[in-house]
Design a protein around this motif. Structure first.
Motif, PDB file in Angstrom:
ATOM      1  N   PRO A   1       9.751   6.087 -11.054  1.00 40.87           N
ATOM      2  CA  PRO A   1       9.100   7.073 -10.199  1.00 40.87           C
ATOM      3  C   PRO A   1       7.575   7.018 -10.239  1.00 40.87           C
ATOM      4  O   PRO A   1       6.913   7.246  -9.219  1.00 40.87           O
ATOM      5  N   GLU A   2       7.001   6.692 -11.410  1.00 40.88           N
ATOM      6  CA  GLU A   2       5.541   6.592 -11.493  1.00 40.88           C
ATOM      7  C   GLU A   2       5.015   5.413 -10.682  1.00 40.88           C
ATOM      8  O   GLU A   2       3.858   5.419 -10.243  1.00 40.88           O
ATOM      9  N   THR A   3       5.843   4.399 -10.490  1.00 37.40           N
ATOM     10  CA  THR A   3       5.422   3.209  -9.771  1.00 37.40           C
ATOM     11  C   THR A   3       5.405   3.429  -8.262  1.00 37.40           C
ATOM     12  O   THR A   3       4.616   2.803  -7.547  1.00 37.40           O
ATOM     13  N   ILE A   4       6.270   4.296  -7.767  1.00 40.30           N
ATOM     14  CA  ILE A   4       6.414   4.482  -6.326  1.00 40.30           C
ATOM     15  C   ILE A   4       5.094   4.850  -5.654  1.00 40.30           C
ATOM     16  O   ILE A   4       4.682   4.183  -4.698  1.00 40.30           O
ATOM     17  N   PRO A   5       4.385   5.891  -6.094  1.00 38.26           N
ATOM     18  CA  PRO A   5       3.132   6.222  -5.408  1.00 38.26           C
ATOM     19  C   PRO A   5       2.062   5.162  -5.580  1.00 38.26           C
ATOM     20  O   PRO A   5       1.218   4.973  -4.695  1.00 38.26           O
ATOM     21  N   GLN A   6       2.074   4.463  -6.712  1.00 36.41           N
ATOM     22  CA  GLN A   6       1.075   3.413  -6.923  1.00 36.41           C
ATOM     23  C   GLN A   6       1.310   2.236  -5.975  1.00 36.41           C
ATOM     24  O   GLN A   6       0.365   1.707  -5.374  1.00 36.41           O
ATOM     25  N   LEU A   7       2.570   1.824  -5.827  1.00 34.68           N
ATOM     26  CA  LEU A   7       2.856   0.747  -4.894  1.00 34.68           C
ATOM     27  C   LEU A   7       2.572   1.185  -3.464  1.00 34.68           C
ATOM     28  O   LEU A   7       2.036   0.410  -2.660  1.00 34.68           O
ATOM     29  N   ASN A   8       2.905   2.421  -3.138  1.00 37.19           N
ATOM     30  CA  ASN A   8       2.614   2.927  -1.801  1.00 37.19           C
ATOM     31  C   ASN A   8       1.122   2.902  -1.507  1.00 37.19           C
ATOM     32  O   ASN A   8       0.692   2.528  -0.408  1.00 37.19           O
ATOM     33  N   GLU A   9       0.322   3.284  -2.487  1.00 33.09           N
ATOM     34  CA  GLU A   9      -1.122   3.280  -2.292  1.00 33.09           C
ATOM     35  C   GLU A   9      -1.634   1.871  -2.017  1.00 33.09           C
ATOM     36  O   GLU A   9      -2.471   1.656  -1.125  1.00 33.09           O
ATOM     37  N   VAL A  10      -1.109   0.916  -2.774  1.00 34.80           N
ATOM     38  CA  VAL A  10      -1.546  -0.462  -2.592  1.00 34.80           C
ATOM     39  C   VAL A  10      -1.123  -0.991  -1.226  1.00 34.80           C
ATOM     40  O   VAL A  10      -1.918  -1.615  -0.513  1.00 34.80           O
ATOM     41  N   ILE A  11       0.137  -0.754  -0.844  1.00 29.49           N
ATOM     42  CA  ILE A  11       0.608  -1.259   0.443  1.00 29.49           C
ATOM     43  C   ILE A  11      -0.128  -0.589   1.602  1.00 29.49           C
ATOM     44  O   ILE A  11      -0.464  -1.237   2.604  1.00 29.49           O
ATOM     45  N   THR A  12      -0.421   0.692   1.473  1.00 24.71           N
ATOM     46  CA  THR A  12      -1.212   1.366   2.509  1.00 24.71           C
ATOM     47  C   THR A  12      -2.591   0.735   2.642  1.00 24.71           C
ATOM     48  O   THR A  12      -3.085   0.501   3.754  1.00 24.71           O
ATOM     49  N   ALA A  13      -3.213   0.427   1.525  1.00 27.18           N
ATOM     50  CA  ALA A  13      -4.525  -0.225   1.559  1.00 27.18           C
ATOM     51  C   ALA A  13      -4.434  -1.615   2.177  1.00 27.18           C
ATOM     52  O   ALA A  13      -5.318  -2.038   2.940  1.00 27.18           O
ATOM     53  N   ILE A  14      -3.361  -2.344   1.845  1.00 24.43           N
ATOM     54  CA  ILE A  14      -3.157  -3.666   2.432  1.00 24.43           C
ATOM     55  C   ILE A  14      -3.058  -3.566   3.953  1.00 24.43           C
ATOM     56  O   ILE A  14      -3.643  -4.361   4.694  1.00 24.43           O
ATOM     57  N   GLU A  15      -2.322  -2.572   4.432  1.00 22.10           N
ATOM     58  CA  GLU A  15      -2.140  -2.391   5.870  1.00 22.10           C
ATOM     59  C   GLU A  15      -3.447  -2.065   6.586  1.00 22.10           C
ATOM     60  O   GLU A  15      -3.663  -2.488   7.725  1.00 22.10           O
TER      61      GLU A  15
END
Length: 310
Positions: free
Chosen positions: A60-74
């Motif tokens: 669960p701690e990884t979910i928002p971190q990965l989301n933040e990275v993918i949003t930045a990538i987009e």
């Protein structure tokens, strides 16, 4: 009896997290409990490092971190290529965390595509106007395999990479899209071999099957991937995005197919078989015993599947 598997696996949603980005010249820097670190090698080339020792378990701690990275990538106007890698010896990225309570994941909302966060993020990564490369050294099981498959290209260490969709051995269906993605890459028979056996696929076999683009000697992997990423980073961003969009149109599974896989996953993890088998794995030392994490298909292959005494 506690049911940690169900409690952890019904995972949905995204939420805000503190920044994970290092200064351009500083390399990866962790702040607090950081499991994903971003090194901006240049404005056009980022390295994303998976950093959750000792086993690189996704939770669960990884979910928002990965989301933040993918949003930045987009959204980044200059970024052209991103490389996913690990700094945890022996592990690229492994399965979901079996310990947190249900509320740690089910309280999160769906992602921008209206889907639960893991399939939502993986679809967005595949369709982002940025080239994504998975550099696989160590075990990539479950979510690790699915993140690799969602990336545009995959390169593996010949000696150290191990890929698998182990879930069948634990009694449930993979949820991050391998049934939709693998047949396009390797054909129906080989895809079924991967998901129905849950066995390890080493670097060379992964190359022969089409699971990865190439396997390379471990000593050459870093330089090869970096040279490719540097080359791509010098090309025009819009041209890269246009080419990728055309290839995506004839090669990516539909969002609906990924969603069906997730629905099957949610249904399967609630069945007694999954609860029984994951309980057995936890008793064997899953998430604690390094041998279990390193040889997960071996342990799932010898589970009895019988209901433990209450």
């Amino acid at each position: 009896m506690k049911r940690p598997f169900l409690a952890m696996l019904l995972a949905v949603g995204t939420f805000a997290a503190s920044p994970v980005f290092a200064n351009d010249a500083d390399g990866p820097v962790a702040t607090g409990r950081r499991e994903i670190l971003v090194d901006k090698v240049s404005p056009a080339y980022w390295r994303v490092t998976l950093h959750n020792p000792p086993f690189n378990i996704f939770g669960p701690e990884t979910i928002p971190q990965l989301n933040e990275v993918i949003t930045a990538i987009e959204k980044d106007p200059e970024l052209r290529v991103v490389v996913f890698e690990s700094d945890v010896p022996g592990f690229f990225l492994t399965h979901y965390d079996f310990v947190p309570p249900l509320k740690a994941t089910t309280s999160m909302p769906n992602g921008p595509l209206g889907m639960p966060p893991l399939p939502d993020m993986l679809i967005r990564l595949s369709k982002a106007p940025v080239v994504s490369i998975a550099k696989i050294r160590g075990r990539a099981s479950g979510v690790g395999s699915e993140l690799s498959l969602a990336s545009d290209m995959r390169f593996a260490s010949r000696e150290k990479a191990l890929l698998s969709q182990f879930e069948v051995g634990a009694g449930f269906v993979p949820g991050g899209g391998p049934m939709a993605r693998l047949p396009e890459l390797m054909g129906r028979g080989r895809a079924l071999e991967v998901v129905l056996t849950g066995s390890d696929i080493d670097g060379d076999l992964a190359e022969r099957y089409g699971y990865v683009n190439r396997s390379l000697p471990d000593a050459q992997l870093d330089a090869f991937v970096d040279a490719m990423a540097q080359r791509i980073s010098r090309f025009d961003k819009q041209t890269l995005a246009d080419i990728k969009a055309e290839v995506d149109a004839v090669s990516l599974p539909s969002n609906e197919r990924i969603a069906r896989g997730w629905d099957s996953f949610i249904q399967s993890v609630q069945r007694p078989a999954a609860q029984t088998r994951i309980t057995e794995l936890m008793k064997e030392g899953l998430q604690k015993n390094p041998d279990v994490e390193r040889r997960l298909p071996v342990y799932t292959g010898r589970l009895t599947g019988t209901t433990p005494e209450k």
